[in-house]
Design a protein around this motif. Sequence first.
Motif, PDB file in Angstrom:
ATOM      1  N   TYR A 160      -8.213  -3.005 -10.967  1.00  0.00           N
ATOM      2  CA  TYR A 160      -7.323  -2.987  -9.809  1.00  0.00           C
ATOM      3  C   TYR A 160      -8.132  -2.659  -8.559  1.00  0.00           C
ATOM      4  CZ  TYR A 160      -3.157  -2.985 -12.755  1.00  0.00           C
ATOM      5  OH  TYR A 160      -2.170  -3.333 -13.644  1.00  0.00           O
ATOM      6  N   SER A 219      -5.090   0.773   2.754  1.00  0.00           N
ATOM      7  CA  SER A 219      -3.639   0.854   2.932  1.00  0.00           C
ATOM      8  C   SER A 219      -2.945   1.473   1.727  1.00  0.00           C
ATOM      9  CB  SER A 219      -3.073  -0.533   3.211  1.00  0.00           C
ATOM     10  OG  SER A 219      -3.543  -1.458   2.255  1.00  0.00           O
ATOM     11  N   GLY A 220      -3.637   1.549   0.592  1.00  0.00           N
ATOM     12  CA  GLY A 220      -3.135   2.329  -0.533  1.00  0.00           C
ATOM     13  C   GLY A 220      -2.492   1.578  -1.681  1.00  0.00           C
ATOM     14  N   GLU A 221      -2.121   0.317  -1.505  1.00  0.00           N
ATOM     15  CA  GLU A 221      -1.453  -0.347  -2.619  1.00  0.00           C
ATOM     16  C   GLU A 221      -2.437  -0.671  -3.735  1.00  0.00           C
ATOM     17  OE1 GLU A 221      -2.069  -1.672   0.336  1.00  0.00           O
ATOM     18  OE2 GLU A 221      -2.132  -3.877   0.291  1.00  0.00           O
ATOM     19  N   MET A 222      -1.930  -0.841  -4.932  1.00  0.00           N
ATOM     20  CA  MET A 222      -2.738  -1.195  -6.101  1.00  0.00           C
ATOM     21  C   MET A 222      -2.570  -2.686  -6.354  1.00  0.00           C
ATOM     22  SD  MET A 222      -4.272   1.464  -7.331  1.00  0.00           S
ATOM     23  CE  MET A 222      -4.608   1.176  -9.056  1.00  0.00           C
ATOM     24  N   ARG A 267       3.930   8.100  -0.739  1.00  0.00           N
ATOM     25  CA  ARG A 267       3.043   9.228  -0.510  1.00  0.00           C
ATOM     26  C   ARG A 267       3.838  10.456  -0.112  1.00  0.00           C
ATOM     27  NH1 ARG A 267       0.912   4.766  -0.773  1.00  0.00           N
ATOM     28  NH2 ARG A 267      -1.246   4.530  -1.405  1.00  0.00           N
ATOM     29  N   PHE A 303     -10.606   0.304  -9.387  1.00  0.00           N
ATOM     30  CA  PHE A 303     -10.318   1.112 -10.568  1.00  0.00           C
ATOM     31  C   PHE A 303     -10.333   0.239 -11.821  1.00  0.00           C
ATOM     32  CE2 PHE A 303      -9.236   5.148  -8.760  1.00  0.00           C
ATOM     33  CZ  PHE A 303      -8.744   4.873  -7.500  1.00  0.00           C
ATOM     34  N   PHE A 333       3.098   6.015  -7.774  1.00  0.00           N
ATOM     35  CA  PHE A 333       3.170   4.564  -7.905  1.00  0.00           C
ATOM     36  C   PHE A 333       4.146   4.185  -9.011  1.00  0.00           C
ATOM     37  CE2 PHE A 333      -0.084   2.856  -5.169  1.00  0.00           C
ATOM     38  CZ  PHE A 333      -0.913   3.940  -4.940  1.00  0.00           C
ATOM     39  N   GLN A 349      -7.795  -1.095  -4.665  1.00  0.00           N
ATOM     40  CA  GLN A 349      -6.944  -0.282  -3.802  1.00  0.00           C
ATOM     41  C   GLN A 349      -7.569  -0.226  -2.409  1.00  0.00           C
ATOM     42  OE1 GLN A 349      -6.437   4.026  -4.579  1.00  0.00           O
ATOM     43  NE2 GLN A 349      -4.232   3.723  -4.300  1.00  0.00           N
ATOM     44  N   PHE A 357       2.015  -3.297  -9.747  1.00  0.00           N
ATOM     45  CA  PHE A 357       2.308  -2.035  -9.066  1.00  0.00           C
ATOM     46  C   PHE A 357       2.971  -2.273  -7.712  1.00  0.00           C
ATOM     47  CE2 PHE A 357       0.352   1.446 -11.405  1.00  0.00           C
ATOM     48  CZ  PHE A 357      -0.424   0.767 -12.332  1.00  0.00           C
ATOM     49  N   GLY A 358       3.775  -1.296  -7.308  1.00  0.00           N
ATOM     50  CA  GLY A 358       4.272  -1.231  -5.946  1.00  0.00           C
ATOM     51  C   GLY A 358       3.223  -0.635  -5.035  1.00  0.00           C
ATOM     52  N   GLU A 359       3.591  -0.453  -3.770  1.00  0.00           N
ATOM     53  CA  GLU A 359       2.636   0.025  -2.781  1.00  0.00           C
ATOM     54  C   GLU A 359       2.525   1.540  -2.763  1.00  0.00           C
ATOM     55  OE1 GLU A 359       2.511  -3.495   0.508  1.00  0.00           O
ATOM     56  OE2 GLU A 359       4.021  -1.935   0.791  1.00  0.00           O
TER      57      GLU A 359
END
Lengths: 115, 117
Positions: free
Chosen positions: A37, A42-45, B113, A91, B91, A39, B108-110
């Motif tokens: 994956y 912006s944080g999304e997977m 946090r 990851f 997540f 990342q 997965f979603g975003e």
Amino acid sequence: AQKITQTQPGMFVQEKEAVTLDCTYDTSDQSYGLFWYKQPSSGEMIFLIYQGSYDEQNATEGRYSLNFQKARKSANLVISASQLGDSAMYFCAMSLTGTASKLTFGTGTRLQVTL
Amino acid sequence: NAGVMQNPRHLVRRRGQEARLRCSPMKGHSHVYWYRQLPEEGLKFMVYLQKENIIDESGMPKERFSAEFPKEGPSILRIQQVVRGDSAAYFCASSPRLAGADTGELFFGEGSRLTVL
């Protein structure tokens, strides 16, 4: 219990070059899946690529390929022709077949693509 | 074809308050998973649910955390009496069937946090 090890906390690669991100895994099970994956900041997977333990050929998805060496228990990700947008955390993860997508993740490798 | 939708994207709570995180799986997906990512770490499995059932909650803390996936509506991860150590990205992932991992069909979603002050 299964374990994923990513020994490279950070990597640099020049644009248009290829880069290999290392991943080794540990499990006594014979049937499992391996994932990579991405990342971004912006944080999304973002799912990149998947390899089943019984797949005889290495998985490929566009510029991503998974170098699967079962005897060495390694599942390295190869990114060809790196682009600036490839800069992100990567990851490696695994799941045992029949465990309902319960993934075990490594600690990640931060890739920085430079001009 | 919308992906996995999570909200809120960012949530700030004071110690002792409750946090509720929502996840709508991809269309056609009936399996939902929650993962937690602490700062500078990989994701850790928390819980796996199907509609109206908790299948595997082996990664859930024993207290203050609960999850549900009702017949109608999104899956909810609920954290009661939050503490600073709950600050993390949460997540949600979904797959169309149990064998999602066998075929790579896990998305997965975003993430949501949570910051606990």
